[in-house]
Design a protein around this motif. Structure first.
Motif, PDB file in Angstrom:
ATOM      1  N   TYR A  17     -18.498 -11.473 -32.865  1.00 19.68           N
ATOM      2  CA  TYR A  17     -18.203 -12.364 -32.504  1.00 19.68           C
ATOM      3  C   TYR A  17     -19.647 -13.253 -32.093  1.00 19.68           C
ATOM      4  N   GLU A  18     -20.012 -14.686 -32.699  1.00 21.69           N
ATOM      5  CA  GLU A  18     -20.798 -14.871 -32.517  1.00 21.69           C
ATOM      6  C   GLU A  18     -21.053 -16.610 -32.481  1.00 21.69           C
ATOM      7  N   GLU A  19     -21.725 -17.210 -31.357  1.00 17.87           N
ATOM      8  CA  GLU A  19     -21.635 -18.731 -31.192  1.00 17.87           C
ATOM      9  C   GLU A  19     -20.772 -19.500 -31.470  1.00 17.87           C
ATOM     10  N   LYS A  20     -20.965 -19.067 -33.182  1.00 22.16           N
ATOM     11  CA  LYS A  20     -20.413 -20.135 -34.488  1.00 22.16           C
ATOM     12  C   LYS A  20     -18.599 -20.024 -34.537  1.00 22.16           C
ATOM     13  N   ASN A  21     -19.175 -19.159 -34.253  1.00 22.61           N
ATOM     14  CA  ASN A  21     -17.105 -18.511 -34.699  1.00 22.61           C
ATOM     15  C   ASN A  21     -15.983 -18.931 -33.355  1.00 22.61           C
ATOM     16  N   LYS A  22     -17.047 -19.744 -32.220  1.00 21.30           N
ATOM     17  CA  LYS A  22     -16.179 -20.616 -31.324  1.00 21.30           C
ATOM     18  C   LYS A  22     -14.845 -21.695 -31.467  1.00 21.30           C
ATOM     19  N   GLU A  23     -15.357 -21.916 -32.824  1.00 20.71           N
ATOM     20  CA  GLU A  23     -15.276 -23.525 -33.466  1.00 20.71           C
ATOM     21  C   GLU A  23     -13.823 -22.334 -33.836  1.00 20.71           C
ATOM     22  N   ARG A  24     -13.543 -21.783 -33.852  1.00 19.82           N
ATOM     23  CA  ARG A  24     -12.414 -21.618 -34.837  1.00 19.82           C
ATOM     24  C   ARG A  24     -11.718 -19.883 -34.885  1.00 19.82           C
ATOM     25  N   GLN A  25     -11.976 -19.205 -34.063  1.00 21.32           N
ATOM     26  CA  GLN A  25     -11.779 -18.178 -33.638  1.00 21.32           C
ATOM     27  C   GLN A  25     -11.211 -17.953 -32.498  1.00 21.32           C
ATOM     28  N   GLN A  26     -10.379 -17.227 -31.639  1.00 11.99           N
ATOM     29  CA  GLN A  26     -10.769 -16.541 -30.229  1.00 11.99           C
ATOM     30  C   GLN A  26     -10.687 -15.179 -30.110  1.00 11.99           C
ATOM     31  N   PHE A  27     -12.010 -15.477 -29.678  1.00 12.06           N
ATOM     32  CA  PHE A  27     -12.590 -14.801 -28.456  1.00 12.06           C
ATOM     33  C   PHE A  27     -12.864 -14.582 -26.940  1.00 12.06           C
ATOM     34  N   GLY A  28     -12.822 -13.442 -26.143  1.00 10.28           N
ATOM     35  CA  GLY A  28     -13.961 -13.103 -24.676  1.00 10.28           C
ATOM     36  C   GLY A  28     -15.261 -13.133 -25.208  1.00 10.28           C
ATOM     37  N   GLU A  29     -15.589 -12.255 -25.511  1.00  4.27           N
ATOM     38  CA  GLU A  29     -16.992 -11.700 -25.426  1.00  4.27           C
ATOM     39  C   GLU A  29     -17.468 -11.900 -27.020  1.00  4.27           C
ATOM     40  N   TYR A  30     -18.795 -12.070 -26.279  1.00  8.53           N
ATOM     41  CA  TYR A  30     -20.169 -11.585 -27.669  1.00  8.53           C
ATOM     42  C   TYR A  30     -20.313 -10.400 -27.836  1.00  8.53           C
ATOM     43  N   GLU A  31     -19.119  -9.859 -28.969  1.00  9.88           N
ATOM     44  CA  GLU A  31     -19.030  -8.505 -29.339  1.00  9.88           C
ATOM     45  C   GLU A  31     -18.395  -7.794 -30.100  1.00  9.88           C
ATOM     46  N   LYS A  56     -16.182  -7.254 -33.426  1.00 15.04           N
ATOM     47  CA  LYS A  56     -14.651  -8.305 -33.479  1.00 15.04           C
ATOM     48  C   LYS A  56     -13.791  -7.149 -32.919  1.00 15.04           C
ATOM     49  N   ALA A  57     -13.137  -6.604 -33.506  1.00 17.06           N
ATOM     50  CA  ALA A  57     -12.767  -5.198 -33.230  1.00 17.06           C
ATOM     51  C   ALA A  57     -12.258  -4.756 -31.705  1.00 17.06           C
ATOM     52  N   LYS A  58     -12.931  -4.456 -30.611  1.00 19.74           N
ATOM     53  CA  LYS A  58     -13.435  -4.070 -29.647  1.00 19.74           C
ATOM     54  C   LYS A  58     -12.882  -5.195 -29.246  1.00 19.74           C
ATOM     55  N   GLY A  59     -13.487  -6.376 -29.303  1.00 25.77           N
ATOM     56  CA  GLY A  59     -13.062  -7.131 -28.751  1.00 25.77           C
ATOM     57  C   GLY A  59     -11.608  -8.422 -27.922  1.00 25.77           C
ATOM     58  N   THR A  60     -11.502  -8.362 -29.595  1.00 20.07           N
ATOM     59  CA  THR A  60     -10.073  -8.002 -30.186  1.00 20.07           C
ATOM     60  C   THR A  60      -8.800  -7.111 -29.090  1.00 20.07           C
ATOM     61  N   ALA A  61      -9.301  -5.556 -29.218  1.00 25.02           N
ATOM     62  CA  ALA A  61      -9.384  -4.868 -28.002  1.00 25.02           C
ATOM     63  C   ALA A  61      -8.719  -5.147 -26.720  1.00 25.02           C
ATOM     64  N   ASP A  62     -10.063  -5.552 -25.934  1.00 29.36           N
ATOM     65  CA  ASP A  62     -10.056  -5.421 -24.680  1.00 29.36           C
ATOM     66  C   ASP A  62      -9.402  -6.330 -24.794  1.00 29.36           C
ATOM     67  N   LEU A  63      -8.765  -7.232 -25.565  1.00 34.82           N
ATOM     68  CA  LEU A  63      -7.995  -8.788 -24.986  1.00 34.82           C
ATOM     69  C   LEU A  63      -6.619  -8.348 -24.804  1.00 34.82           C
TER      70      LEU A  63
END
Lengths: 112, 233
Positions: free
Chosen positions: B44-58, B60-67
């Motif tokens: 996940y990067e800064e530019k993804n904030k416009e369209r994607q929901q996530f927590g940390e910049y990490e 994507k699979a791990k970040g989604t699991a963490d949520l």
């Protein structure tokens, strides 16, 4: 046994339909079917309709429906299931489908 | 009966698919063991904030699991921080899997489609979109027979992809590579396709759907499934 005679009824194509609304709806359906029969079915993704494009080319249809049908310029055209190019001339009763698999970011990578 | 779900791609579509799917499975299949494997090699990067929901910049699979892990205790989540390729697809997609494919390139769709065609029993639900329209492909194999056409059979561009598999790009060591302009994406289209992937999943749980694809256009507000059902009166 006495049988009562029924008054003469003017027969129409829609005889048997016992409400004025039903008769009008049925007539509309028949007229619509006639219109569809003369036109060409065009499909792209979720969008489909019948259009009077007999004698037009695929290219003409592509330009005309570009915005309404969200038609990408490189969508493949098929008439009655066979791939055709933009010069192909359409005839009544044919079915035209534009298709392209959605979902690429269009990334291209080049060496520098 | 166990359910093994694979979600491949946790970007624009996958990030909106994962939570409602997990919620549905967590509360609707209480008597089954549910395992969801999240697969993505991207970050996940800064530019993804416009369209994607996530927590940390990490990843994507791990970040989604963490949520999701804290919210859905009935589900066992696994994480694969990798892009799919011809080699790892064999261990990532197995018999009886239900695969949700949410990637943005045809090269990966081909890899997954080919792998599914090797299996006797598998369900594949693949979603993709352009700016304002998209489609969901449904492909199922049962006891060695396919119930409809595979993604590669449906679309020539998936059979012979013109784009790059991120796994190949990631491994490339030759020279320098420069990314050119991407096609734009719209959050609402991603969300719409994610929702329709869930709808198709629901249909697939109720039986064997007769359609192969569902097309959606958020400009014309139309939805069409193909092939169309023939009604005999």
């Amino acid at each position: 046994m006495l049988q009562e005679q029924q008054p003469a009824v003017k027969k129409s194509v829609f005889s048997g339909l016992n409400t004025p609304t039903a008769a009008v709806n049925a007539e509309n359906l028949v007229n619509r079917a006639k219109e569809i029969g003369n036109n060409i079915r065009v499909i792209h993704g979720a969008n489909e309709g019948y259009f009077p494009v007999n004698g037009k080319t695929i290219g003409d249809v592509r330009k005309g429906l570009k915005d309404t049908f969200s038609l990408p310029g490189d969508a493949i055209a098929q008439v009655d299931g066979k791939d055709v190019n933009d010069d192909f001339v359409l005839a009544s009763g044919q079915s035209l489908e534009f298709y392209k698999a959605a979902g690429t970011k269009g990334q291209k990578f080049v060496k520098i | 009966m166990n359910k093994k779900i694979k979600i491949i791609g946790l970007g624009g579509i996958g990030s909106y698919l994962a939570e409602p799917l997990a919620r549905f499975l967590n509360f609707s299949y209480k008597d089954q063991t549910i395992e969801i494997t999240l697969i993505d090699g991207d970050q996940y990067e800064e530019k993804n904030k416009e369209r994607q929901q996530f927590g940390e910049y990490e990843n994507k699979a791990k970040g989604t699991a963490d949520l999701l892990i804290p919210k859905f205790p009935n589900i066992h989540f696994r994480v694969k921080e990798e892009y799919l390729d011809d080699v790892n697809v064999i261990s990532n997609i197995r018999e009886n899997d239900i695969v949700f494919l949410c990637v943005d390139n045809h090269a990966t769709r081909k890899i997954v489609s080919d792998r599914c065609q090797e299996l006797d029993n598998v369900t594949l639900i693949s979603g993709g979109n352009d700016v304002t329209d998209g489609n969901v492909i449904f492909y199922r194999r049962k006891n060695g027979k396919e119930l409809g056409r595979s993604p590669t059979a449906l679309h020539p561009l998936i059979a012979k992809p013109q784009d790059v598999n991120p796994a190949d790009l990631d491994k490339s060591q030759e020279g320098c590579q420069e990314q050119q302009e991407e096609n734009p994406q719209l959050l609402f289209t991603n969300l719409t396709i994610a929702a329709w992937m869930c709808n198709v999943f629901r249909s697939s749980e109720l039986g064997d759907p007769k359609f192969e694809q569902v097309f959606v256009d958020i400009n014309s507000h139309k939805v069409r499934s193909s092939p169309e059902e023939v009604i005999v009166f």
